[in-house]
Design an enzyme around this catalytic site. Structure first.
Site, PDB file in Angstrom:
ATOM      1  N   LYS A   1       0.832  -1.216   0.000  1.00  0.00           N
ATOM      2  CA  LYS A   1       0.000   0.000   0.000  1.00  0.00           C
ATOM      3  C   LYS A   1       0.859   1.255   0.000  1.00  0.00           C
ATOM      4  O   LYS A   1       0.580   2.203  -0.714  1.00  0.00           O
ATOM      5  CB  LYS A   1      -0.882   0.069   1.256  1.00  0.00           C
ATOM      6  CG  LYS A   1      -1.914  -1.004   1.399  1.00  0.00           C
ATOM      7  CD  LYS A   1      -2.843  -0.709   2.591  1.00  0.00           C
ATOM      8  CE  LYS A   1      -2.128  -0.655   3.934  1.00  0.00           C
ATOM      9  NZ  LYS A   1      -1.656  -1.973   4.405  1.00  0.00           N
TER      10      LYS A   1
ATOM     11  N   ARG B   1      -8.739   0.997   9.748  1.00  0.00           N
ATOM     12  CA  ARG B   1      -8.275  -0.339  10.100  1.00  0.00           C
ATOM     13  C   ARG B   1      -9.234  -1.052  11.039  1.00  0.00           C
ATOM     14  O   ARG B   1      -8.973  -2.197  11.416  1.00  0.00           O
ATOM     15  CB  ARG B   1      -6.933  -0.207  10.811  1.00  0.00           C
ATOM     16  CG  ARG B   1      -5.715  -0.589   9.965  1.00  0.00           C
ATOM     17  CD  ARG B   1      -4.596  -0.675  10.943  1.00  0.00           C
ATOM     18  NE  ARG B   1      -3.326  -1.172  10.515  1.00  0.00           N
ATOM     19  CZ  ARG B   1      -2.434  -0.530   9.797  1.00  0.00           C
ATOM     20  NH1 ARG B   1      -2.700   0.618   9.266  1.00  0.00           N
ATOM     21  NH2 ARG B   1      -1.246  -1.063   9.590  1.00  0.00           N
TER      22      ARG B   1
ATOM     23  N   ARG C   1      11.991  -6.188   3.936  1.00  0.00           N
ATOM     24  CA  ARG C   1      11.852  -4.827   4.446  1.00  0.00           C
ATOM     25  C   ARG C   1      12.574  -4.674   5.777  1.00  0.00           C
ATOM     26  O   ARG C   1      13.188  -3.643   6.046  1.00  0.00           O
ATOM     27  CB  ARG C   1      10.369  -4.465   4.607  1.00  0.00           C
ATOM     28  CG  ARG C   1      10.175  -3.030   5.037  1.00  0.00           C
ATOM     29  CD  ARG C   1       8.760  -2.564   4.828  1.00  0.00           C
ATOM     30  NE  ARG C   1       7.901  -2.938   5.936  1.00  0.00           N
ATOM     31  CZ  ARG C   1       6.597  -2.680   5.966  1.00  0.00           C
ATOM     32  NH1 ARG C   1       6.007  -2.096   4.946  1.00  0.00           N
ATOM     33  NH2 ARG C   1       5.881  -3.033   7.005  1.00  0.00           N
TER      34      ARG C   1
ATOM     35  N   ARG D   1      12.605  -1.588  10.809  1.00  0.00           N
ATOM     36  CA  ARG D   1      11.489  -1.165  11.651  1.00  0.00           C
ATOM     37  C   ARG D   1      11.290  -2.120  12.814  1.00  0.00           C
ATOM     38  O   ARG D   1      11.316  -3.336  12.645  1.00  0.00           O
ATOM     39  CB  ARG D   1      10.205  -1.131  10.818  1.00  0.00           C
ATOM     40  CG  ARG D   1       9.794   0.262  10.434  1.00  0.00           C
ATOM     41  CD  ARG D   1       8.621   0.238   9.497  1.00  0.00           C
ATOM     42  NE  ARG D   1       7.426  -0.384  10.069  1.00  0.00           N
ATOM     43  CZ  ARG D   1       6.262  -0.421   9.441  1.00  0.00           C
ATOM     44  NH1 ARG D   1       6.148   0.117   8.238  1.00  0.00           N
ATOM     45  NH2 ARG D   1       5.222  -1.003   9.994  1.00  0.00           N
TER      46      ARG D   1
ATOM     47  N   ARG E   1       0.683  -8.699  13.685  1.00  0.00           N
ATOM     48  CA  ARG E   1      -0.003  -7.714  12.848  1.00  0.00           C
ATOM     49  C   ARG E   1      -0.943  -8.397  11.852  1.00  0.00           C
ATOM     50  O   ARG E   1      -2.006  -7.867  11.548  1.00  0.00           O
ATOM     51  CB  ARG E   1       1.013  -6.836  12.117  1.00  0.00           C
ATOM     52  CG  ARG E   1       1.499  -5.678  12.994  1.00  0.00           C
ATOM     53  CD  ARG E   1       2.854  -5.165  12.594  1.00  0.00           C
ATOM     54  NE  ARG E   1       2.899  -4.623  11.265  1.00  0.00           N
ATOM     55  CZ  ARG E   1       3.992  -4.619  10.495  1.00  0.00           C
ATOM     56  NH1 ARG E   1       5.110  -5.148  10.955  1.00  0.00           N
ATOM     57  NH2 ARG E   1       3.962  -4.098   9.306  1.00  0.00           N
TER      58      ARG E   1
HETATM   59  P1  ADP Z   1       1.788  -1.901   7.990  1.00  0.00           P
HETATM   60  O1  ADP Z   1       0.753  -1.511   6.958  1.00  0.00           O
HETATM   61  O2  ADP Z   1       3.024  -2.471   7.381  1.00  0.00           O
HETATM   62  O3  ADP Z   1       1.261  -2.696   9.132  1.00  0.00           O
HETATM   63  P2  ADP Z   1       1.711   0.818   9.088  1.00  0.00           P
HETATM   64  O4  ADP Z   1       2.846   1.741   8.934  1.00  0.00           O
HETATM   65  O5  ADP Z   1       0.465   1.110   8.338  1.00  0.00           O
HETATM   66  O6  ADP Z   1       2.322  -0.588   8.709  1.00  0.00           O
HETATM   67  O7  ADP Z   1       1.326   0.678  10.634  1.00  0.00           O
HETATM   68  C1  ADP Z   1       2.273   0.408  11.634  1.00  0.00           C
HETATM   69  C2  ADP Z   1       1.609   0.360  12.995  1.00  0.00           C
HETATM   70  O8  ADP Z   1       1.025   1.642  13.291  1.00  0.00           O
HETATM   71  C3  ADP Z   1       0.456  -0.617  13.130  1.00  0.00           C
HETATM   72  O9  ADP Z   1       0.881  -1.913  13.444  1.00  0.00           O
HETATM   73  C4  ADP Z   1      -0.364   0.019  14.263  1.00  0.00           C
HETATM   74  O10 ADP Z   1       0.229  -0.232  15.523  1.00  0.00           O
HETATM   75  C5  ADP Z   1      -0.220   1.492  13.981  1.00  0.00           C
HETATM   76  N1  ADP Z   1      -1.304   1.997  13.116  1.00  0.00           N
HETATM   77  C6  ADP Z   1      -1.170   2.531  11.858  1.00  0.00           C
HETATM   78  N2  ADP Z   1      -2.354   2.898  11.349  1.00  0.00           N
HETATM   79  C7  ADP Z   1      -3.291   2.594  12.305  1.00  0.00           C
HETATM   80  C8  ADP Z   1      -4.706   2.713  12.388  1.00  0.00           C
HETATM   81  N3  ADP Z   1      -5.438   3.224  11.364  1.00  0.00           N
HETATM   82  N4  ADP Z   1      -5.320   2.293  13.523  1.00  0.00           N
HETATM   83  C9  ADP Z   1      -4.612   1.785  14.559  1.00  0.00           C
HETATM   84  N5  ADP Z   1      -3.282   1.633  14.532  1.00  0.00           N
HETATM   85  C10 ADP Z   1      -2.619   2.034  13.434  1.00  0.00           C
END
Ligand code: ADP
Length: 154
Positions: free
Chosen positions: A13, A88, A127, A133, A144
């Site tokens: 994404k 999410r 990654r 990360r 996750r």
């Molecule tokens: P990925 O899509 O690889 O999981 P992101 O960068 O989108 O990585 O998200 C990393 C972390 O940030 C998530 O595991 C969560 O803890 C937090 N996070 C990001 N977006 C949200 C959201 N919309 N609601 C709740 N937590 C979020």
């Protein structure tokens, strides 16, 4: 144009959202990036969020919805946004409709990225090696994926 990018962690994404933003000039909003900036900046929000992020858990809805509300209210978002990593949860999805409706807007497109689990794991290992990360190590990543199936897929 308001566009939502949906799909499991590691599906691409972020990469595609960046390309889409470059081509269309629409502002890309990644809640993950915003949270990582808050963590790096040591803000109150960052401190609250870090505990959840490190475990691969979702940050509470009120924090995230407040964050997105601020972005949508900024002039940069006047032409719409590309939402990457948001919504999410079902509550967040309802909040998107509410926040956009309050501005006479709506969700115009949703792009769903369908990627098999084994491919996700393969990409995430790559990654982790490149970006380092904290939440890309195998345990947090598996967590996750579980969270995605349980809270995001609905
Ligand atoms: P990925 O899509 O690889 O999981 P992101 O960068 O989108 O990585 O998200 C990393 C972390 O940030 C998530 O595991 C969560 O803890 C937090 N996070 C990001 N977006 C949200 C959201 N919309 N609601 C709740 N937590 C979020």
């Amino acid at each position: 144009m308001n566009i939502i990018l949906l799909g499991p962690p590691g599906c691409g994404k972020g990469t595609q959202g960046e390309l889409l933003a470059q081509r269309t000039g629409i502002l890309r909003v990644s809640t993950g990036d915003l949270l990582r900036q808050a963590v790096a900046g040591g803000t109150d929000l960052g401190k609250r969020a870090k505990v959840f992020m490190d475990q691969g858990l979702l940050v509470p809805d009120d924090v995230i919805i407040g964050l997105l509300g601020e972005v949508l209210a900024s002039p940069r978002a006047a032409g719409g946004v590309i939402m990457d990593g948001f919504p999410r949860t079902v509550a967040q999805a309802e909040a998107v409709d509410r926040l956009l409706a309050a501005r006479g807007r709506q969700v115009d497109r949703v792009l769903f990225f369908a990627v098999a689990d084994e491919e996700l794991l393969r990409r995430i290992e790559g990654r982790a090696a490149v970006e380092g990360r904290a939440d890309d190590h195998p345990d947090a990543f598996r967590q996750r994926l579980v969270v995605y199936r349980k809270q995001t897929q609905p």
